[in-house]
Design an enzyme around this catalytic site. Sequence first.
Site, PDB file in Angstrom:
ATOM      1  N   LYS A  65       0.872  -1.183   0.000  1.00 29.83           N
ATOM      2  CA  LYS A  65       0.000   0.000   0.000  1.00 29.83           C
ATOM      3  C   LYS A  65       0.900   1.220   0.000  1.00 29.83           C
ATOM      4  CE  LYS A  65      -4.196   0.537   1.488  1.00 29.83           C
ATOM      5  NZ  LYS A  65      -5.462   0.689   2.118  1.00 29.83           N
ATOM      6  N   ASP A 159     -14.870  -0.067   9.124  1.00 28.48           N
ATOM      7  CA  ASP A 159     -15.265   0.068   7.721  1.00 28.48           C
ATOM      8  C   ASP A 159     -15.288  -1.298   7.039  1.00 28.48           C
ATOM      9  OD1 ASP A 159     -16.038   1.492   5.516  1.00 28.48           O
ATOM     10  OD2 ASP A 159     -13.997   1.979   4.870  1.00 28.48           O
TER      11      ASP A 159
END
Length: 428
Positions: A65, A159
């Site tokens: 990432k 989330d």
Amino acid sequence: MQTQARRMSSTALTFPSSSSIAAVGTPVTRTRVGKYELGNTLGEGSFAKVKYATNLTSGESVAIKIIDRDRILRHKMVEGIKREISTMKLIKHPNVIRIFEVLASKTKIYIVLEYANGGELFDKIARHGRLKEDEARGYFQQLINAVDYCHSRGVYHRDLKPENLLLDSFGILKVSDFGLSALPKQVREDGLLHTACGTPNYVAPEVLADKGYNGTSADVWSCGVILFVLMAGYLPFDEPNLTVLYRRIQKASFAFPSWFSSSSKKLIKRILDPNPVTRITIPEILKNDWFKKGYKPPHFQPDEDVTLDDVDAVFNDSENLVKRETCFTSKCPANEIMSKIEETAKPLGFNVQKRNYKIKLQGDKTGRKGHLSVATEVFEVAPSLHMVQLRKTGGDTLEFHKFYKNLNSGLKDIVWTSEQSNEEPKVA
Ligand code: ADE
């Protein structure tokens, strides 16, 4: 008695240097970050990208990432992100995407992640339709295991949604982006389809109401929506108009398809309770008969030492190493130290086996990773000075730290110096 003291392990830091290399015979230019060669983009958002990469030393596949450093600085989020990444580095659960290491260049932060090559779980539904109840239950059990484990470490997802549910090559569920909730939403998200204004179909009513909420029950709600989708093949709350959608979520207004079993309906109803206070908890889910069918407890890999040196280097802070090993010194005679450890460990629920100057301690309760077991050894380092080494040989590292803290306070009369200044073993 042993007279030598072993060195504590430490891991060398790797700093990335971005460079491009051309493979022989091909015109392709490949970017390198430290020992990783970057490949295709797996997901892309406005501020973060996830790329496939190969570890050139081991040949292992990883996902990296890539986050813009400036954005985090500008959002004043360094501390929060550092804390969450550090916690996540310590989380090793078969159903949670691991963070292997964190690297940085002048402008970017690279989070090196476990690579899940089976794609997103929901692609499977998109391609083949809803799952049979047993298969859905199997994924739900793995999801709850992952969420429960992270919650026990104080990490909430906040989330949970289909894009975060990946599969490995064996079809094992891997939850991604756990612990990255400190990142701004745009930074967390890595796909164009789910940017900041994505629909809140998986979000708990109390989160939408923005009144302040408890991460545990909010994650449980999202798991309930995910279970519904796995078994139904469609969302429980789905409306083109956002206001109507919010209202339906607030009231938990949804209908079950005809093929849901009554016991699954009962459980989902308890999860999709709009009141977070009365909503079913994870310990209650774990006891639920529908949930328990065919349940296999997670299988943990043996522990290795984890260093947070890389996180500290990237986020520029003091050293902080979590260890499975710690020690203290004592000026008492070895026999007295042995008896005192035995006396202190027994009331803490430990079975004590002494042999020569070694003691094996085994916890009588099953912890997160089985029984905690600790090997203790007394070394003479100078006349009338002994070093006592404690090494976790089984069980959970954080439980070891808690145990050590308790043992240490019970032994305070005999401890001369302890490895750490604040009575707690350093964490790594
Ligand atoms: N997409 C985003 N994160 C990923 C990961 N860790 N493995 C595979 N694909 C991904």
